[in-house]
Design an enzyme around this catalytic site. Sequence first.
Site, short mmCIF file in Angstrom:
data_model
loop_
_atom_site.label_atom_id
_atom_site.label_comp_id
_atom_site.label_asym_id
_atom_site.label_seq_id
_atom_site.Cartn_x
_atom_site.Cartn_y
_atom_site.Cartn_z
N GLU A 40 0.86 -1.19 0.00
CA GLU A 40 0.00 0.00 0.00
C GLU A 40 0.90 1.25 0.00
O GLU A 40 1.95 1.26 0.66
CB GLU A 40 -0.82 -0.06 1.31
CG GLU A 40 -1.72 1.10 1.59
CD GLU A 40 -2.42 0.94 2.97
OE1 GLU A 40 -1.97 0.10 3.79
OE2 GLU A 40 -3.40 1.66 3.21
N LYS A 110 -9.62 1.88 -1.69
CA LYS A 110 -9.78 1.22 -0.39
C LYS A 110 -11.13 1.54 0.24
O LYS A 110 -11.46 2.70 0.49
CB LYS A 110 -8.64 1.68 0.55
CG LYS A 110 -8.56 0.93 1.86
CD LYS A 110 -7.31 1.36 2.65
CE LYS A 110 -7.07 0.57 3.90
NZ LYS A 110 -5.83 0.98 4.60
N CYS A 143 -4.81 -3.46 2.68
CA CYS A 143 -4.54 -3.52 4.10
C CYS A 143 -5.77 -3.86 4.96
O CYS A 143 -6.23 -4.97 4.96
CB CYS A 143 -3.86 -2.23 4.55
SG CYS A 143 -2.81 -2.52 6.00
N VAL A 170 -0.03 -2.62 10.69
CA VAL A 170 0.52 -2.25 12.00
C VAL A 170 -0.04 -3.13 13.13
O VAL A 170 0.59 -3.27 14.16
CB VAL A 170 0.30 -0.75 12.32
CG1 VAL A 170 1.08 0.13 11.37
CG2 VAL A 170 -1.17 -0.37 12.27
C1 ACM Z 1 -3.81 -0.14 7.24
O1 ACM Z 1 -4.94 -0.33 6.78
N1 ACM Z 1 -2.88 0.50 6.58
C2 ACM Z 1 -3.46 -0.64 8.58
#
Ligand code: ACM
Length: 263
Positions: A40, A110, A143, A170
């Site tokens: 990402e 996203k 992510c 994370v």
């Molecule tokens: C994330 O969605 N970058 C943790």
Amino acid sequence: MKIRAGYVQLRPKFGKVKENIEKVKALLEPHEIHLVVLPELFTTGYAFLSREELEKYAEPLPGPTVEELCEFARRKNMYIAGGIAERDGDRIYNSSFLLGPNGYMGKYRKIHLFYEEKEIFDPGDLGFPVFETPDFKAGLLICFDWLFPEAARTIALKGAHIILHSANLVLPFCQDAMITRSIENRIFIITANRVGEEKRGDKEYAFTGMSQIVAPGGRLVLRDSPRREGAGFAKINLKEAEDKHITPENHIFEDRRREFYEL
Ligand code: ACM
């Protein structure tokens, strides 16, 4: 349907777009990989201090990054998925793209924004597209989408063999959760995560690495280290994703009892 597929696990330098793209190309150059996933926001880094700062780095999609990688992909006969900040008018999305030897194929924005991303990005509005190549069908996730089983399920129901998952993880759960997503959907999943820390202003993130390739049924084909920067890849047979039986009498899609699901 047998291809060499993998990821680049990267430690991008914040704001050094050219340098980060060059690093990706250098890591891929020695290898023959048919399909690769990049993290990402791999061109820019992650810890934007404000929407104003993000605006300076966001680019059209397709735009300069896609153009540059299309040339590379043509020469290397390669499909590439990866995440960038996308500007579209006054909107900015946390997006990913798929391109191949014949050029740009499409994008995903996203859907599930994570934590402080909600303050600077617009939420995705394109659903979960699935793209078709002569060899396979692929969907894109970014992510935090890992946390929502509906996202992977939607892509699997659309017939994808593989989910190309660009990440800056994370939290410590995703890599194992993707094994479950793969069991639930009998689908391949490549997660390309980044490594390193980013500390900017009052923002501080530590990224977990462990990029991985999971095969249908939850078989872990390859998992990288938490800190190494580099390319990882394996030979996979995408045909495996076409059989949705988990026993001769259980088909993971046909056995669903949708009349009882309250969603
Ligand atoms: C994330 O969605 N970058 C943790």
